[in-house]
Motif scaffolding. Structure first.
Motif, PDB file in Angstrom:
ATOM      1  N   HIS A  17      -4.713   6.748   2.372  1.00 39.23           N
ATOM      2  CA  HIS A  17      -4.286   8.174   1.594  1.00 39.23           C
ATOM      3  C   HIS A  17      -5.347   7.891   0.482  1.00 39.23           C
ATOM      4  O   HIS A  17      -6.100   7.758  -0.651  1.00 39.23           O
ATOM      5  CB  HIS A  17      -3.270   6.898   0.795  1.00 39.23           C
ATOM      6  CG  HIS A  17      -2.344   6.320   1.832  1.00 39.23           C
ATOM      7  ND1 HIS A  17      -1.044   7.348   1.322  1.00 39.23           N
ATOM      8  CD2 HIS A  17      -1.818   5.276   2.297  1.00 39.23           C
ATOM      9  CE1 HIS A  17      -0.386   6.825   2.243  1.00 39.23           C
ATOM     10  NE2 HIS A  17      -0.582   5.553   2.808  1.00 39.23           N
ATOM     11  N   ASP A  94      -2.602  11.692   4.884  1.00 42.50           N
ATOM     12  CA  ASP A  94      -1.442  10.981   3.818  1.00 42.50           C
ATOM     13  C   ASP A  94      -0.752   9.906   5.035  1.00 42.50           C
ATOM     14  O   ASP A  94       0.271  10.484   5.339  1.00 42.50           O
ATOM     15  CB  ASP A  94      -0.265  11.761   3.153  1.00 42.50           C
ATOM     16  CG  ASP A  94       1.005  11.074   2.511  1.00 42.50           C
ATOM     17  OD1 ASP A  94       0.309  10.384   1.928  1.00 42.50           O
ATOM     18  OD2 ASP A  94       2.058  11.945   2.016  1.00 42.50           O
ATOM     19  N   PRO A 162       0.012   4.811  -1.801  1.00 40.63           N
ATOM     20  CA  PRO A 162       0.837   4.995  -1.009  1.00 40.63           C
ATOM     21  C   PRO A 162       2.416   4.968  -3.009  1.00 40.63           C
ATOM     22  O   PRO A 162       2.499   5.903  -2.625  1.00 40.63           O
ATOM     23  CB  PRO A 162       1.426   4.316  -0.346  1.00 40.63           C
ATOM     24  CG  PRO A 162       0.351   4.182   0.511  1.00 40.63           C
ATOM     25  CD  PRO A 162      -0.054   3.557  -0.492  1.00 40.63           C
TER      26      PRO A 162
END
Length: 174
Positions: A17, A94, A162
């Motif tokens: 991330h 991501d 996240p």
């Protein structure tokens, strides 16, 4: 694909991330001159958002990759970005995917291309014989030999958890 006079400054990806952004001034004169951002494993495995020159679009963006030595261009045609002024580029990880985006003014962001699997640049996919890990990098080449200059004004690497949601200003993509 050329290993001749390629310049690359990279930072190891330490989180799934994360994001790398940079502001780039570059005025390529032909398709042999390129500069931009890459997600890089080694010389045979990378994905590259590059600014170059297209005969129809002029100064433009495209995404190229090399997967275990096989070169590919990911957009059917280059995306024109005008002939002057800086462009801000980003690559955002991501979780299981990463993708690229760009902004001409640093405010309005535009996704470009499709999302890529993060596993594409893993030890397992790339052969697993030597560990390098994935790097996010500022990259430039001038295969014409004319020495065209690319100016990277700054680069910013950020990580997030996240559960914190998107980073401020992060491109939100479907």
């Amino acid at each position: 694909m050329s290993r001749h006079r390629v310049s690359l400054v990279g930072r190891r990806l330490q989180s799934l991330h994360a994001r790398l952004r940079t502001r780039l001034d570059f005025a390529p004169e032909d398709f042999q001159q390129m500069a931009g951002l890459s997600a890089y494993y080694d010389s045979r495995n990378w994905v590259y958002l590059r600014v170059s020159h297209d005969e129809v679009a002029g100064r433009s963006l495209n995404i190229t990759s090399c997967e275990n030595g096989v070169y590919r261009e990911h957009l059917p045609q280059d995306v024109g970005i005008g002939d002057a002024g800086p462009v801000t580029l980003e690559v955002t990880y991501d979780g299981p995917t990463f993708r690229f985006g760009y902004s001409m003014d640093g405010v309005a962001w535009h996704p470009i291309g499709e999302a890529f699997s993060a596993g594409l640049l893993s030890d397992e996919h790339c052969g697993g014989l030597s560990f390098t890990g994935t790097f996010l990098a500022l990259t430039c080449q001038d295969l014409s030999g004319r020495g065209q200059t690319a100016t990277f004004h700054w680069a910013e690497y950020t990580e997030r958890r996240p559960q914190d949601g998107p980073a401020p200003g992060q491109t939100t993509l479907p």
